[in-house]
Design an enzyme around this catalytic site. Sequence first.
Site, mmCIF file in Angstrom:
data_model
loop_
_atom_site.group_PDB
_atom_site.id
_atom_site.type_symbol
_atom_site.label_atom_id
_atom_site.label_comp_id
_atom_site.label_asym_id
_atom_site.label_seq_id
_atom_site.Cartn_x
_atom_site.Cartn_y
_atom_site.Cartn_z
ATOM 1 C CG ASP A 186 51.007 32.963 45.676
ATOM 2 O OD1 ASP A 186 50.029 33.120 44.920
ATOM 3 O OD2 ASP A 186 51.995 33.724 45.700
ATOM 4 C CE1 TYR B 200 49.609 40.070 37.747
ATOM 5 C CE2 TYR B 200 48.857 41.399 39.593
ATOM 6 C CZ TYR B 200 49.824 40.617 38.997
ATOM 7 O OH TYR B 200 50.994 40.375 39.662
ATOM 8 C CE LYS B 201 50.373 36.390 37.942
ATOM 9 N NZ LYS B 201 51.126 35.955 39.123
ATOM 10 C CG PHE C 45 56.223 34.509 41.985
ATOM 11 C CD1 PHE C 45 56.261 34.415 40.604
ATOM 12 C CD2 PHE C 45 56.062 35.757 42.557
ATOM 13 C CE1 PHE C 45 56.140 35.542 39.810
ATOM 14 C CE2 PHE C 45 55.926 36.892 41.770
ATOM 15 C CZ PHE C 45 55.969 36.782 40.391
ATOM 16 N NE ARG D 23 54.602 31.804 32.277
ATOM 17 C CZ ARG D 23 54.328 32.570 33.338
ATOM 18 N NH1 ARG D 23 54.381 32.064 34.548
ATOM 19 N NH2 ARG D 23 54.030 33.850 33.193
HETATM 20 C C1 LIG Z 1 52.057 36.797 39.800
HETATM 21 C C2 LIG Z 1 52.392 36.285 41.130
HETATM 22 C C3 LIG Z 1 52.486 37.140 42.220
HETATM 23 C C4 LIG Z 1 52.336 38.619 42.020
HETATM 24 O O1 LIG Z 1 52.419 39.390 43.149
HETATM 25 P P1 LIG Z 1 52.138 40.965 43.025
HETATM 26 O O2 LIG Z 1 52.186 41.455 44.374
HETATM 27 O O3 LIG Z 1 50.807 41.115 42.344
HETATM 28 O O4 LIG Z 1 53.173 41.548 42.135
HETATM 29 C C5 LIG Z 1 52.732 36.596 43.474
HETATM 30 N N1 LIG Z 1 52.905 35.268 43.622
HETATM 31 C C6 LIG Z 1 52.838 34.418 42.559
HETATM 32 C C7 LIG Z 1 53.028 32.952 42.767
HETATM 33 C C8 LIG Z 1 52.602 34.903 41.298
HETATM 34 O O5 LIG Z 1 52.569 34.089 40.257
#
Ligand SMILES: *Cc1c(COP(=O)(O)O)cnc(C)c1O
Length: 405
Positions: free
Chosen positions: A192, A217-218, A123, A364
């Site tokens: 992560d 938030y997911k 990511f 997705r």
């Molecule tokens: C969604 C996501 C993030 C989001 O990071 P934010 O700081 O909340 O924007 C980070 N890492 C992964 C792997 C994600 O899927």
Amino acid sequence: MLAQARARDAADPLREYRAHFALPEGVIYLDGNSLGVLPKATAGRMAGVVRGEWGEGLIRSWNSADWIGLPRRVGGRIAPLVGAAPDTVIACDSTSINLFKLIAAALAMRPGRKVVLSEPGNFPTDLYMIAGLEAQGLAERRLAPRDRIADALDGDVALLLLTHVHYKTGEVFDMAALTRAAHEAGALVLWDLSHSAGAIPVELDGCGADFAVGCGYKYLNGGPGAPAFAYVAQRHHAALEQPLTGWMGHAAPFAFSDDYQPAPGVGRLLCGTPPILGLSALEVGVDLVAEIGIERLAAKSRALSEFFRTCLDQAGVALELVSPPDPMQRGSQLSFRHPEAYAICQALIARGVIGDFRDPDILRFGFAPAYVSFEDVAEAVRHLAEVLETGEWQRDEFRERAAVT
Ligand SMILES: *Cc1c(COP(=O)(O)O)cnc(C)c1O
């Protein structure tokens, strides 16, 4: 397909939970992996926090409503979902900021080593946060493809930073094996869990992980921009030093001392004043997921995604699957490659089927098991088959790119 789906819904042990979510009429939501659906209880809780705790309680609520304890309390509720002891997780800041704090902390624990190892295609924020520390001269970024990560773990590696469930493909890393490999090379590991927490079982303590971060938030349904979480294994609590030494991470913030003394344990990961509104909303989402239980969620998630594939077969839709075909090897999503993925995604959204597109060619679909039904899956596949058969995605309106995809 529909009859089959309805029979599966009738037999689904989680069916009652769908009613706990405010799903909009006419929408089939397969994007809970990007932004989870609003729990119905959140609005009431927010009204209580805003009108009662803030409006009436005002500054007294730091004590009377335990605002001050909220980051640890919510962290403690997230902990069992990721296989962690309650006092090893704290809810705070964003995933990106927590990455920064923990990458820097890990580097400080491995003097003489500067390499942070990750994989290309991780990511973006994970890779960018390493790059930022590299620009400061504090880290050296090394990327190795997944099948060569073990080989790249040499004596220069301070930290292995990986995303447990890949955001594009849904592929799951073997957390236990990679953690072991990193430790054998003398490196620390930071996982992560943004696409894992609330979707699939994770055993942070059991795997001997050092650090972890994840999104609120997911699958945790904390709302847009919800606070994230951070985990530090118990054995590192005493030595942990992170560079964002704000006053809320102080052992005694209200002593107003000139000198920084870190709070015990994960409390030192706090920086500034915690966002009480966001944490309160997150607590509702986390409680709901915890009530359902991660094992039941994971089992339903696998059943939903496998049903999606069965429906595709029955509808005669042949799309290139980029997720692992074995449901045990993937998170709660299915991704397909198609050169017109963007337009197909837009055409589906116009029909009320919300999945998402990931650049350049990935379509997705996320199956948040707490509220997605088998009927949703059957209907989504019917729409997808129709969009492909009719060529409806070729309309200009579906091919124009929006700023946020
Ligand atoms: C969604 C996501 C993030 C989001 O990071 P934010 O700081 O909340 O924007 C980070 N890492 C992964 C792997 C994600 O899927």
